[in-house]
Design a protein around this motif. Structure first.
Motif, PDB file in Angstrom:
ATOM      1  N   GLN A 130     -21.789 -10.123   6.823  1.00 50.14           N
ATOM      2  CA  GLN A 130     -21.342 -11.288   7.542  1.00 50.14           C
ATOM      3  C   GLN A 130     -20.491 -10.671   9.004  1.00 50.14           C
ATOM      4  O   GLN A 130     -19.665 -10.297   8.571  1.00 50.14           O
ATOM      5  CB  GLN A 130     -21.038 -12.531   7.081  1.00 50.14           C
ATOM      6  N   TYR A 131     -20.807 -11.265   9.940  1.00 50.56           N
ATOM      7  CA  TYR A 131     -19.974 -11.146  11.257  1.00 50.56           C
ATOM      8  C   TYR A 131     -18.899 -12.183  11.064  1.00 50.56           C
ATOM      9  O   TYR A 131     -19.003 -13.339  10.324  1.00 50.56           O
ATOM     10  CB  TYR A 131     -20.691 -11.413  12.426  1.00 50.56           C
ATOM     11  N   GLU A 132     -17.545 -11.960  11.701  1.00 46.41           N
ATOM     12  CA  GLU A 132     -16.506 -12.618  11.572  1.00 46.41           C
ATOM     13  C   GLU A 132     -16.992 -14.073  12.376  1.00 46.41           C
ATOM     14  O   GLU A 132     -16.375 -15.028  11.858  1.00 46.41           O
ATOM     15  CB  GLU A 132     -15.336 -12.321  12.411  1.00 46.41           C
ATOM     16  N   TRP A 136     -25.341 -13.288  10.798  1.00 39.89           N
ATOM     17  CA  TRP A 136     -25.790 -12.154   9.831  1.00 39.89           C
ATOM     18  C   TRP A 136     -26.595 -11.039  10.738  1.00 39.89           C
ATOM     19  O   TRP A 136     -27.353 -11.696  11.441  1.00 39.89           O
ATOM     20  CB  TRP A 136     -26.334 -12.398   8.661  1.00 39.89           C
ATOM     21  N   TYR A 140     -27.695  -4.014   7.439  1.00 35.40           N
ATOM     22  CA  TYR A 140     -26.344  -3.833   7.042  1.00 35.40           C
ATOM     23  C   TYR A 140     -26.179  -2.615   6.089  1.00 35.40           C
ATOM     24  O   TYR A 140     -26.779  -2.633   5.137  1.00 35.40           O
ATOM     25  CB  TYR A 140     -25.551  -5.137   6.550  1.00 35.40           C
ATOM     26  N   SER A 148     -28.941  -5.436  15.108  1.00 39.46           N
ATOM     27  CA  SER A 148     -27.610  -5.932  15.064  1.00 39.46           C
ATOM     28  C   SER A 148     -27.350  -7.202  15.430  1.00 39.46           C
ATOM     29  O   SER A 148     -26.279  -7.850  15.307  1.00 39.46           O
ATOM     30  CB  SER A 148     -26.647  -4.907  15.940  1.00 39.46           C
ATOM     31  N   GLU A 217     -24.804 -10.915  19.204  1.00 32.38           N
ATOM     32  CA  GLU A 217     -23.700 -11.038  18.269  1.00 32.38           C
ATOM     33  C   GLU A 217     -22.374 -11.152  19.064  1.00 32.38           C
ATOM     34  O   GLU A 217     -21.479 -11.547  18.293  1.00 32.38           O
ATOM     35  CB  GLU A 217     -23.623  -9.795  17.248  1.00 32.38           C
TER      36      GLU A 217
END
Length: 658
Positions: A130-132, A136, A140, A148, A217
């Motif tokens: 999971q990205y900050e 998602w 990964y 991405s 993202e």
């Protein structure tokens, strides 16, 4: 043959029959099965062994693998050797979450510590992926391609959130025992996921709509995937996102607004009276008045019109224009939003409390107000109210186009502070592409309802120097602008004819013709700031009007280095602009006025000055056809005379009422 042997042979035959049927079953359906008899069977345990073999050492699985197929010894050994191949681990096409669910379902009836270990490794994989910001990626570790992006495509991210939701609800009753310290991590991940869904919902002219299948993202904007998957509004993926939001208990005001906005988009953009059929193996689009509603997989971000694409990435208006392979090899339409609309009524009854009609609503970006969107607040207001309704806007930057409709009369839009309550948008002539009248589609704020007050606001057209781009357009009568900042360039402020408008204690900036139109407008104690050598006013006053633009006790300022700014020029031949008791900087041209290359207009315009001060107020060099008003003539241009109205004689005093 004894009974024991016979029973063994019959059991073996049944197992073989079950095996032969399962091998042909769809793995996605099998992974989610709740069939207790199957989950207790040796066959379920055999498939679980396969699932363990396919899991990579980082905790994830690859996609599109039929886990239920019988593996040879060589295939098992090959899988063991590829345990560190992390290039394939993904959440796309149900991968990882479905394998975890299958192991949990089998573990309910056939506990095995290895299932628990694999499941916990899966949790760890999903948390790390999971990205900050809460989204998602499709794969990964992250790969350097479109995968991405934050991936809603094929419900990839929502599958993770539904899994998290189940774990948080069941906790100790879940068949896999999860360490207590893991739940806060899952909960944090869950709420971050909800937050990014709300943040990525696309705003179209300030109104929430739905989502793209993938979002950048970093910028969070709709993003491109494969060549034929362009940035768009997605009917399919958006439906699942809304179903997820509707599944939340005690939804926040932000979630409720998100659902209601998406449902509204689904209602407006459904396609009826047509359906897809296959004729000789080829998809066709045919009329059918009885066809169920469907929605496009891709809709234009601004117009909502469906579009289609081949592998060349060129948009088409119909899928008959794309090749056979893409036309038939892709799902261009969906009925998924129908499920949302079916459930919406019951969900709304349980979760949405209709705001009562009242005289004060609050808009706030932090969710503490009645609305977080100005237009939603306006649209909620009662039509043609007898008493004034105030919409109080808390400090914040509101990136939206705002419109007071004709029925939104007697409204006051009140900002918390002039400097920090900012309404901003960036439409301009070329962007609108509406032919010669494109200018009038560009306003950040449009007032059509009579008797409006705008106070303590910054309104900005952020398009920059790109030609005509209106900040505030007033096409209504008896409008007051008080203590506001109007920021723009060319055509900042449009004031329509046959309207009476008061603008006081405000700052207005621009480049060319940045105050224009045919209205009767009284400017009091305002700063008029020129950003380039050009023209301040461009009135189009109708013939026979008593007044046009009247500036009293105003300050004319300019950016550094300007020395040839004109007070005005006639957009139409009977143009009127008058400046009285105002302070002129040295940027004002000695000529004062320009005829816009229309010699005949010199005889019909009324461009006048009286009592002005400052270096630019010297009348000795003015064009001969402008008016040097006498004191007696200047007395005509009082606020009372300029703004008098037969229906409401002293309406302008409302601007002084707090």
């Amino acid at each position: 043959m004894n009974l024991r042997t016979l029973f063994f042979l019959i059991s073996l035959f049944v197992i073989q029959m079950v095996n032969s049927q399962l091998i042909d079953k769809n793995w996605v359906r099998l992974a989610a099965t709740k069939d207790e008899n199957f989950l207790k069977s040796p066959e379920a345990r055999r498939i679980a062994e396969n699932v363990l073999s396919y899991q990579k050492n980082n905790g994830g699985w690859e996609k599109n693998v039929p886990m239920h197929k019988v593996l040879s010894d060589d295939e098992v050994q090959k899988l063991l050797r590829s345990k560190n191949d992390f290039t394939v681990t993904t959440i796309d096409n149900d991968a990882t979450t479905q394998e975890m669910r299958f192991l949990a379902n089998v573990a309910r009836f056939q506990p095995d510590e290895r299932y628990r270990t694999a499941f916990l490794k899966g949790i760890d994989y999903l948390l790390k992926a999971q990205y900050e910001n809460g989204g998602w990626p499709q794969f990964y570790p992250i790969q350097s391609n479109y995968s991405s992006h934050i991936t809603y495509n094929d419900d990839a991210m929502v599958n993770v959130l539904f899994l998290w939701q189940e774990l948080l609800e069941k906790r100790q009753s879940f068949p896999i025992s999860i360490p207590a310290e893991t739940f806060p991590e899952i909960q944090k991940s869950f709420y971050k996921g909800i937050d990014i869904i709300l943040k990525t919902q696309y705003r179209q002219n300030g109104k929430l709509t739905v989502w793209c299948a993938q979002h950048d993202e970093f910028s969070l904007f709709p993003a491109k995937a494969r060549a034929y998957e362009l940035p768009s509004l997605s009917g399919k993926e958006s439906a699942t996102l809304v179903l997820f939001l509707m599944s939340l208990k005690n939804p926040s005001p932000e979630v409720i607004r998100s659902v209601e906005s998406a449902v509204n988009w689904f209602k407006i953009n459904k396609i009826t009276g047509f359906k897809e059929v296959r004729i000789d193996g080829d998809k066709k689009w045919v009329k059918d008045l009885n066809a169920i509603p469907i929605w496009a997989r891709f809709s234009d971000l601004e117009t909502n019109e469906p579009f289609f694409c081949d592998r060349d990435g060129i948009r088409k208006k119909s899928y008959s224009e794309i090749g056979f392979e893409r036309r038939n090899g892709y799902a261009w339409f969906t009925d998924a939003p129908s499920q949302v609309l079916e459930k919406y009524g019951a969900w709304k009854m349980e979760n949405v409390k209709t705001l009562p009609d009242k005289n004060l609503y609050t808009v706030s970006k932090d969710g503490t107000g009645d609305f977080d969107n100005i237009q939603q607040a306006i649209d909620h207001c009662k039509s043609f109210p007898e008493e004034r309704i105030t919409i109080f806007i808390k400090n914040g930057i509101y990136e939206e186009k705002v419109k007071l409709h004709q029925w939104n009369t007697n409204l006051k839009i009140l900002g918390e502070s002039k400097e920090k309550t900012i309404i901003r948008f960036g439409d301009y002539f070329a962007k609108m592409d509406k032919a010669r009248n494109s200018t009038f589609f560009t306003p950040t704020f449009l007032v059509e309802g009579n008797d409006a007050i705008l106070e303590n606001l910054t309104i900005e057209n952020s398009a920059g120097e790109v030609g005509q781009a209106i900040t505030l357009s007033i096409v209504a009568n008896r409008t007051a602008i008080v203590n506001c900042r109007l920021l723009g360039n060319q055509d900042t402020l449009f004031l329509d004819q046959e309207a009476k408008i008061l603008i006081k204690d405000s700052y207005i900036e621009g480049t060319t013709d940045f105050i224009f139109g045919g209205a009767t407008a009284f400017f009091e104690n305002c700063e008029i700031h020129s950003k380039k050598n050009s023209f301040i006013t461009a009135p189009s006053t109708p013939k026979g009007s008593g007044f046009g633009f009247v500036f009293t006790n105003c300050r004319l300022t300019a950016s550094e280095g300007l020395n040839e700014v004109y007070l005005g020029r006639p957009w139409r031949n009977f143009a009127q602009s008058v400046f009285i008791n105002s302070d002129f900087g040295n940027h004002i041209s000695p000529k004062g006025w320009d005829n816009w290359n229309k010699k005949e207009a010199e005889k019909t315009t009324f461009f006048g000055e009286f009592g002005n001060t400052g270096k630019g107020a010297d009348l000795s060099g003015r064009v001969s056809w402008s008016k040097k008003l006498s004191e007696k003539e200047a007395l005509k241009f009082t606020k009372k005379n300029v703004l008098k109205d037969e229906l409401r004689k002293n309406w302008y005093k409302m601007a002084d009422q707090k």
